[in-house]
Every structure is written in C-alpha cells, then in structure tokens.
Design an enzyme around this catalytic site. Structure first.
Site, short mmCIF file in Angstrom:
data_model
loop_
_atom_site.label_atom_id
_atom_site.label_comp_id
_atom_site.label_asym_id
_atom_site.label_seq_id
_atom_site.Cartn_x
_atom_site.Cartn_y
_atom_site.Cartn_z
CE LYS A 1 -37.56 19.24 -20.93
NZ LYS A 1 -36.36 18.53 -20.23
NE ARG B 1 -35.02 24.05 -17.09
CZ ARG B 1 -34.21 23.39 -17.92
NH1 ARG B 1 -34.40 24.39 -18.83
NH2 ARG B 1 -33.24 23.31 -18.25
NE ARG C 1 -28.72 15.52 -23.19
CZ ARG C 1 -29.93 15.87 -23.00
NH1 ARG C 1 -31.11 15.82 -23.30
NH2 ARG C 1 -29.49 17.16 -21.99
NE ARG D 1 -26.11 19.94 -21.84
CZ ARG D 1 -27.95 20.26 -21.58
NH1 ARG D 1 -28.19 19.79 -22.81
NH2 ARG D 1 -28.33 20.99 -20.82
NE ARG E 1 -28.91 20.38 -16.59
CZ ARG E 1 -29.07 19.45 -16.93
NH1 ARG E 1 -27.72 18.33 -17.79
NH2 ARG E 1 -29.67 19.45 -18.53
P1 AMP Z 1 -31.33 22.21 -20.92
O1 AMP Z 1 -30.67 22.16 -22.18
O2 AMP Z 1 -32.77 22.80 -21.12
O3 AMP Z 1 -31.77 21.85 -19.99
O4 AMP Z 1 -31.03 24.14 -19.89
C1 AMP Z 1 -29.41 23.84 -19.66
C2 AMP Z 1 -29.20 25.18 -18.81
O5 AMP Z 1 -29.77 26.22 -19.38
C3 AMP Z 1 -30.32 24.64 -17.20
O6 AMP Z 1 -29.64 24.25 -16.30
C4 AMP Z 1 -30.64 25.98 -17.41
O7 AMP Z 1 -28.95 26.33 -15.94
C5 AMP Z 1 -30.48 27.05 -18.29
N1 AMP Z 1 -31.89 27.00 -18.45
C6 AMP Z 1 -32.54 26.54 -19.85
N2 AMP Z 1 -33.62 27.22 -19.87
C7 AMP Z 1 -33.72 27.90 -18.95
C8 AMP Z 1 -35.23 28.60 -17.86
N3 AMP Z 1 -36.56 28.66 -18.19
N4 AMP Z 1 -35.04 28.64 -16.58
C9 AMP Z 1 -33.78 29.42 -16.12
N5 AMP Z 1 -32.62 28.90 -16.49
C10 AMP Z 1 -32.87 28.61 -17.52
#
Ligand code: AMP
Length: 213
Positions: free
Chosen positions: A13, A88, A127, A162, A173
């Site tokens: 994404k 999400r 990554r 990360r 996740r």
């Molecule tokens: P990402 O970089 O998009 O994978 O986001 C990393 C982490 O941030 C996720 O595993 C969640 O803990 C949190 N997060 C990001 N976006 C959301 C969202 N829209 N709703 C809830 N948690 C989020």
C-alpha cells in the site's frame, strides 16, 4: 484522486501510494506513519498508541478517527489523498463515510491489493524502515537494500527492522487483518466502490488504478 488503499500489511500500500502521489499531487496519508512519528516524539498520542503497535494490535478507533478528522481538513488534501492503512475496521469505515459526507468529499474508489500470504511474510521479515520519523524510507534486504547496510540512503539515519516486524508480531498482524480489516472489502463492494487488483508488482497495481480513473 481520492482513494482508499486496502490490503494486508506488506501488500504494498505504501509503495503504491508513493508512486501515485507523483501522478497528480495527491497526498499519501498513512496512519501508521503518523503514529510512528507520535511514538518517536513521545507525544500523548504516541504514548497511548505504542503498546498496541508493538504488540501488532490495532490502536483504538477513537484515537484514529481523531487523527483523521484533523488530517483530512488540512489544505494539502484539496488535490486528493491516498489513504494508506486507514480505515482498518468497519466502525472506522462507517465513521469515515460520515466524515466525508460532512466535508462534502466524494471517494473515487477503494482499491484492494491482493498479494499471496507467503509473499507478504517474506516481504515483511526482510523489510527495513528508516527510523527517522520525517523520512521513514522503506528498504528490503533482498530486493532493495540500502547502499550501506543498515543506513538510510536518503537521510543517513539507521534503517532498522520495526518492532512489529518480528515473525511473531507479523503473524498476529496478519490474523488481525483477516479478522478486522478484510471485511472492508465487502463493505466497499456493497457501496460500488471496490476495485480489486491481484498483483505483486506495485507498478502493475498503479497502472490498474490509473486506468480506472
Ligand atoms: P502500518 O504501518 O499501517 O502497518 O501500521 C502500523 C501499526 O499502527 C498497526 O499495526 C496498528 O497498531 C497501528 N495502526 C495504523 N493504522 C491504524 C488504523 N487505521 N487503525 C488502528 N490501528 C492502526
């Protein structure tokens, strides 16, 4: 363009969003990036979010909606936006519809990037992300390594794995994605907004999207 990018962690994404910003100046809005900056700066939001993020759990909807309500009203969104990692959950998607109605904004589409689970697992464990919150450039130690191991090409900060990209956190996740986020595909399909793209190459995904616009 005004798009939602749906897809499991590691589906691409962020990469697709970055490529699309070059098309018409639409901005990438990644809730994950916004939260990581908040954690790095130890803000109230960051302190609230950190535990959930490190465990690979979703941050509560109320925190996320607070961020997005503010962000979508910033002037750089006028040209368009690419929502990367938001919504999400079904409640987030419902609240987003209400928010967009209130702001008089019409979505073009919600794009599902569909990538096989084995590709995702491999991508996420290899990554690396620049730890500088203002940069957050993404690398892959197999397919796109930094020129100097562990150092970001762009800003010279450390490019690290990360905390939520250990095999254990990734599995969690992905399960969370299947349970909480995958239902959004049907949600947007029901609203006539869904475009599904099965591709592992981000350029192919970008072409499928721009062809549809
Ligand atoms: P990402 O970089 O998009 O994978 O986001 C990393 C982490 O941030 C996720 O595993 C969640 O803990 C949190 N997060 C990001 N976006 C959301 C969202 N829209 N709703 C809830 N948690 C989020």
């Amino acid at each position: 363009m005004k798009l939602i990018l749906l897809g499991a962690p590691g589906a691409g994404k962020g990469t697709v969003a970055k490529l699309l910003t070059k098309h018409d100046g639409s901005v990438q809005i990644s809730t994950g990036d916004i939260l990581r900056v908040a954690v790095a700066n130890n803000t109230d939001l960051g302190r609230e979010a950190k535990g959930f993020m490190d465990a690979g759990d979703l941050v509560p909807d109320s925190l996320i909606m607070g961020i997005m309500e503010q962000r979508l009203q910033e002037s750089d969104c006028d040209k368009g936006f690419l929502l990367d990692g938001f919504p999400r959950t079904i409640p987030q998607a419902e609240d987003l519809m209400k928010l967009l109605d209130k702001l008089n904004i019409k979505l073009d589409m919600a794009v599902e990037i569909d990538v096989p689970r084995d590709v995702i697992l491999d991508r996420l464990t290899t990554r690396r992300t620049c730890e500088n919150g203002d940069c957050q450039e993404i690398y892959n130690i197999k397919s796109n390594p930094p020129k100097v191991e562990g150092i970001c090409d762009k800003c010279g900060s450390a490019a690290v794995q990360r905390a939520d990209e250990t095999t254990e956190a990734i599995t969690h996740r992905l399960n969370t994605y299947n349970e909480k986020t995958a239902p959004l595909v049907d949600f947007y399909d029901g609203k006539g907004l869904l475009v599904s793209v099965k591709a592992t190459d981000s350029e192919v995904v970008v072409k499928a999207i721009t062809d549809k616009l």
